[in-house]
Design an enzyme around this catalytic site. Structure first.
Site, PDB file in Angstrom:
ATOM      1  N   SER A   1      -9.582   1.486   3.306  1.00 27.77           N
ATOM      2  CA  SER A   1      -8.829   2.274   2.351  1.00 27.77           C
ATOM      3  C   SER A   1      -7.766   1.481   1.596  1.00 27.77           C
ATOM      4  O   SER A   1      -7.141   2.023   0.690  1.00 27.77           O
ATOM      5  CB  SER A   1      -8.146   3.436   3.062  1.00 27.77           C
ATOM      6  OG  SER A   1      -7.229   2.930   4.026  1.00 27.77           O
TER       7      SER A   1
ATOM      8  N   SER B   1      -9.603  -0.819   7.494  1.00 27.46           N
ATOM      9  CA  SER B   1      -9.108  -0.557   6.143  1.00 27.46           C
ATOM     10  C   SER B   1      -8.511  -1.748   5.427  1.00 27.46           C
ATOM     11  O   SER B   1      -8.337  -1.707   4.210  1.00 27.46           O
ATOM     12  CB  SER B   1      -8.071   0.569   6.168  1.00 27.46           C
ATOM     13  OG  SER B   1      -8.731   1.800   6.217  1.00 27.46           O
TER      14      SER B   1
ATOM     15  N   LYS C   1       0.845  -1.200   0.000  1.00 28.75           N
ATOM     16  CA  LYS C   1       0.000   0.000   0.000  1.00 28.75           C
ATOM     17  C   LYS C   1       0.877   1.246   0.000  1.00 28.75           C
ATOM     18  O   LYS C   1       1.927   1.263   0.652  1.00 28.75           O
ATOM     19  CB  LYS C   1      -0.902  -0.044   1.239  1.00 28.75           C
ATOM     20  CG  LYS C   1      -1.987   1.030   1.308  1.00 28.75           C
ATOM     21  CD  LYS C   1      -2.861   0.806   2.547  1.00 28.75           C
ATOM     22  CE  LYS C   1      -3.954   1.847   2.700  1.00 28.75           C
ATOM     23  NZ  LYS C   1      -4.771   1.620   3.910  1.00 28.75           N
TER      24      LYS C   1
END
Lengths: 527, 547
Positions: free
Chosen positions: A171, A195, A76
């Site tokens: 996210s 997330s 990420k």
């Protein structure tokens, strides 16, 4: 080949059925083919090929570093990666190339893993859809799956309408899409309020949020330091356990990591669940929960019960205060953590040079989106001297109550809690953006967030496909530092439910053809 | 109630806190609780004593840079005068994702300082973030200990009136509210002509101990003396070099004035005090300014003022944004700092991971007050001399080296060192370390004087020579300049005889009963010997010869 589990692909590499270079190139091609998913912000092609080449040499010498040697992974874009741009999907950090690796990234590289690139997210991980980053929203690969498309045909939708693609959740949506679309074998997400688990649920993946303090946060650009944990996204529970085994343990650079020995995280095969006690928190049965989701939840509970586990209803009475409490604590830490982005040393700087203060103001206004700015504003409000006791201190007390709820339940003999991960399956982007980020985050984190408050381990395990042909996942929550036990139960559950593999035949089969053309992707897949 | 007479031992350096002109009346009242009235007879005659008197209240916030190889939360080196931005780790630069890791040495230094200042060391203390935007604060917040500091409730005893006015009654105590660990900021260099600011982060993240002294002082001298004592303690402990000129010790003073018996006045904070002398000056100026302001019907603003060394006054710093709200928040990346004592120490504890308060207590070095007592006892010197020995940097070591190498009496040695040696240094504005004279030379000189090889005047001459001609030993100088006392009786008798022969008139005068003339003859003989003869012996010989 790309659909193999970590253990399988590792074996294939060892046996020479595939070389690290081949594997890396396949993944890189697929990343190009699936560019429309917007899963990656940066593809570190050169670096990845070099790593693969080195891995190949190691395999040739029979000196593989570890179980991940030669295996492509993605990270990420809120983890610091030396020499690779790290943006947090924000204008503020566009062009920022960190000089160091996050501990978890370094640990992957030390195992010989090949880092393909950095995945998309909501700006600074603030969101639950992966729709609010400067690089645009991430598309859920299931939007293009055979399973979903056929269901849509049946319900007389036009299968090719582009506007109806689904969100990944967030996210860590980029990481979820990357793993789900077979562009990598595992990916790192981060999990502050759900997330990692949330996109895992919507993309049909295993999404592990380890116990707070088990995995180092050094190099993870923080959202809420006291709740953030690196998350792991994989296609099966065993894979998550393998990656956790690589990442877990004390880091002298992160004082909040445990100093006790951890692991190993090898999962035994659980044959008998009769000694297990599964708790069903009644407060999680909220009106917003879709009836379909509720039915899957019941089904899962029945499954445990039918195999001999004790399934009990339990109470986590302070659950309903979690969202508002989280809002105060999160924004306060955000306000503090974002203070360093002032345009002076790194990242975006505006052209205003009237005064330092004016430069700060304009830089921060230009660099952050509305969501980030909004959270900074509320956070600073809560931290004001006259508000501190009424908001921050109270929220901390509520947080303690929430954590105590879990302690009480686990002390009463419950081993694992079983809950939904999300309210429903994935929703189309156009529907999702009808509500603002704050409303969405508040709704979507409802089942996941209190776990972060309490620092507990939790994992999303995909269970089945919904009536729309979309993944539905359930969440298992364990005691602090019982990650291995939790994953063992998750593995048993995974075995029982036999979640179907995503059918992206067009994507996978046509991969070599696609790579010859540049502008395929979306059009070809839509057919 | 004890009668605190002069808050400051040297009234001349303190404010006479009386606004009426021509009425010399010193009042140095104590802060709350309990007020004290003026002492002088003039005060006693006032019809309403206290009504127009002013009392000043001074509290101090002192930042001491911890003497440590690395910074408080990072492994960066700490060195003074390194090239700009050469000692900056990723954490110091606040790169996103970096985390603080507490430096054990800094914790031990704070514990040690806390113990030396009679504090209660908290077994659990916490770190907080203090937010403000400033270019040399790259994270936008400073990590400090606002809620639960590492040490609390201590005290510092200091003695006023070093020198002639020394007396045990001039010993005072200031309460230490707390000692907290915190990060230093970087440095901003403002280039006004090009309207730019340059940032040096070498200092960013260096460990500081903030020592908060309660407002128990009432004038510049008291504050200065307390700070000086703290400085000596920190140096004795080795926890800070405490050099004010290098910024290792930074003092902010909170000053207010009020009428005794009435609530405390509005206080101002005086900053930019980079020497002990200026500290005293600035506080005294600020006290006087506040009194005058109030007398003229003005108001004291709760503001920050800077001391202007050149103008000798304090000036408002006019903070544009007004009162800051630092939005304190617990530092989430640092667990509570837990300290142990012998009792609570876990059996299996890794010594590298724990700090044991008792272990540190047992190893506390000798504190200045103890050193002074020991000097008085060991050498039989006066208490005030012990203060001077400690107050001048390096003087104690100098004295002790001399003592080791000389047979001379300690009292003689201390006389030489405090009057002659120190006098020379002061006159030339030198530190002890810069002295051209080594302690060994002085010891040799004092030995020669003690064994009567030279006279006292000759010794002073040698001292002067030693100061001018480095590298020569006292023995060499004495030989070159022929300064030895004439030990040979016959030689001396011959000289005396010759002098008498040359001065028949004076001889006659003596014989006529004018004894004063003998002294004149002694002087002539001494000159003839080049000052090398003992006057007593000359007198003896002359008297014999004149008979």
């Amino acid at each position: 080949m790309l659909g193999l589990s970590l253990r399988e692909v590792s074996a294939a590499l060892k046996q020479g059925q595939v070389s690290p270079m081949e594997l890396c190139q396949k993944c890189l091609s697929l990343i190009k083919e699936t560019k429309f998913l917007n899963a990656y912000i940066t593809v570190a092609e050169e670096k990845a090929l070099k790593q693969a080449e080195e891995s190949e040499k190691r395999y040739e010498k029979g000196q593989a570093l570890g179980v991940l040697d030669g295996i492509p992974v993605a990270v990420k874009d809120n983890f610091s990666t030396a020499g690779i741009e790290t943006t947090c999907a924000s204008s503020m950090l566009k062009g920022y190339i960190p000089p160091y690796n996050a501990t978890v990234v370094q640990k992957l590289l030390d195992q010989g893993a090949v880092l393909l690139g950095k995945t998309n997210l909501d700006e600074f991980a603030m969101g639950s859809g992966s729709t609010d980053g400067i690089f645009g929203p991430v598309r859920n690969p299931w939007s293009y799956s055979k399973q979903y498309r056929e269901k849509r045909k049946q319900s007389h939708h036009r299968a090719d309408e582009d506007s109806n693609w689904l969100i990944t959740g967030g996210s860590s949506g980029g990481s979820a899409a990357a793993v789900s679309a077979f562009t990598c074998f595992a990916a790192l997400g981060s999990d502050t309020g759900g997330s990692t688990r949330n996109p895992a649920a919507l993309c049909g993946l295993v999404g592990l949020k380890p116990t707070y303090g088990l995995v180092s946060r050094y190099g993870l650009i923080p959202l809420v330091n006291s709740m953030d944990v690196p998350g792991i996204l994989t296609r099966c529970v065993d894979d998550a356990a393998i990656v956790l085994g690589v990442l877990a343990g004390h880091d002298p650079k992160d004082s909040t990591t445990t100093q006790d020995p951890v692991g190993p995280f090898i999962l035994p095969i659980l044959r008998d669940v009769s000694k297990l006690c599964i708790g069903i928190p009644k407060e999680y049965n909220v009106p917003e929960l879709s009836s379909e989701m509720q039915a899957f939840w019941s089904k899962a509970a029945d499954l445990f019960a039918s195999k001999g586990a004790k399934v009990v209803e339990v109470s986590l009475p302070h659950t309903s205060y979690s969202i508002v409490c989280y809002h105060v604590l999160c924004t306060a830490e955000v306000a503090s953590n974002m203070a360093r982005f002032d345009g002076l040393e790194y990242g975006h700087r505006c052209n205003v040079n009237v005064s330092t203060e004016a430069m700060y103001a304009a830089t921060r206004r230009e660099g952050f989106n509305d969501v980030v700015r909004g959270r900074i504003l509320s956070g600073n409000f809560f931290l004001l001297r006259e508000n501190y006791d009424d908001y921050f201190v109270k929220a901390q007390k509520v947080r303690r109550l929430i954590a105590n709820d879990f302690v009480k339940v686990f002390n009463s003999g419950v081993d694992v809690l079983l809950t939904p991960t999300t309210l429903s399956d994935a929703v189309p982007y156009l529907e999702f953006i009808k509500e603002d980020n704050r409303t969405r985050s508040a709704q979507d984190d409802i089942f996941t967030q209190s776990v972060n408050m309490a620092g507990l381990p939790a994992v999303n395990v995909p269970m089945a496909l919904s009536s729309q042909g979309l993944p539905v996942g359930l969440q298992l929550i364990g005691r602090a530092f019982s990650d291995q036990q939790l994953l063992t139960v998750a593995k048993w559950f995974e075995e029982q439910v036999q979640f179907p593999v995503i059918q992206l035949q067009e994507l996978v089969d046509n991969c070599p053809t696609f790579s010859q053309h540049e502008k395929l992707g979306l059009v070809s897949l839509k057919r | 109630m004890a009668a605190p007479i002069l808050r400051c031992a040297r009234p001349g350096r303190c404010w006479s806190l009386d606004y009426r002109p021509r009425r010399s009346r010193a009042l140095f009242a104590e802060p709350v609780p309990g007020r004290v009235r003026g002492q002088s007879s003039a005060a006693a005659q006032e019809p309403r004593p206290g009504a127009h008197e002013w009392a000043a209240v001074v509290g101090l916030e002192i930042h001491a840079q911890i003497s440590s190889n690395s910074k408080l939360f990072s492994g960066s080196q700490v060195t003074f005068l390194a090239p700009p931005n050469s000692l900056v780790s990723f954490f110091d630069a606040s790169l996103p994702g970096t985390l603080p890791v507490l430096n054990r040495r800094c914790v031990e230094a704070a514990v040690m300082t806390g113990l030396a200042l009679n504090c209660t060391v908290n077994k659990k203390s916490l770190f907080d973030r203090k937010h403000y935007f400033y270019a040399d604060l790259p994270a936008g917040y400073q990590i400090t200990q606002q809620r639960l500091p590492i040490a609390v409730n201590g005290s510092l005893t200091y003695s006023l009136g070093v020198g002639a006015q020394w007396s045990p009654s001039a010993t005072k105590t200031v309460r230490i509210k707390q000692i907290q660990l915190e990060q230093d900021s970087g440095k901003s260099l403002h280039d006004d002509t090009r309207s730019q600011t340059l940032i040096d982060l070498n200092r960013a993240g260096v460990g500081l101990m903030e020592v908060v002294m309660e407002p128990d002082m009432s004038c510049g001298n008291e504050a200065a003396t307390a700070v000086r004592e703290l400085q000596l303690i920190l140096r004795a402990l080795g926890t800070s070099q405490a050099n004010m000129a290098e910024g290792q010790l930074r003092v902010d003073a909170n000053v207010s004035v009020h009428h005794p018996g009435e609530p405390l006045g509005v206080r101002t904070e005086v900053k930019n005090l980079n020497s002990i002398r200026f500290l005293a000056k600035a506080i005294d100026y600020e006290i006087q300014r506040q009194i005058e302001e109030l007398q003229n019907g003005g108001k004291i603003l709760n503001e920050t003022r800077a001391f202007d060394e050149k103008l000798g006054c304090t000036v408002s710093m006019r903070d544009k944004e007004g009162k800051q709200d630092y939005r304190f928040m617990p530092e989430p990346n640092l667990p509570p700092l837990i300290l142990y004592d012998a009792e609570s120490l876990p059996v299996a504890a890794d010594p590298q991971q724990v700090v044991n308060i008792d272990w540190i207590r047992e190893r506390l070095p000798e504190l200045p007050s103890v050193t002074r007592g020991r000097l008085v006892e060991q050498y039989g010197i006066l208490p005030e001399h012990s203060f001077v020995l400690l107050n001048e940097d390096g003087l104690l070591e100098f004295f002790q080296t001399v003592m080791k190498e000389t047979r001379a009496e300690p009292k003689k040695v201390i006389g030489w060192i405090l009057t002659i040696f120190l006098g020379y240094l002061k006159q030339r504005n030198l530190a002890v370390s810069e002295s051209p004279l080594s302690p060994s030379s002085l010891a040799e000189l004092l030995n020669l004087l003690d064994s009567k090889v030279i006279s006292l005047p000759a010794a002073k001459q040698v001292f002067e020579e030693l100061w001018q001609n480095q590298g020569k030993t006292p023995g060499q100088i004495i030989r070159e300049k022929k300064l030895e006392l004439l030990q040979n009786q016959e030689e001396l008798e011959e000289i005396c005889q010759a002098v008498l022969a040359k001065h028949p008139q004076q001889v006659m005068a003596v014989k006529n009963g004018n004894q004063k003339v003998v002294n004149k003859l002694i002087g002539i003989v001494r000159r003839a010997t080049g000052g090398r003869a003992d006057p007593g012996r000359i007198k003896q010989i002359l008297e014999k010869q004149l008979q």
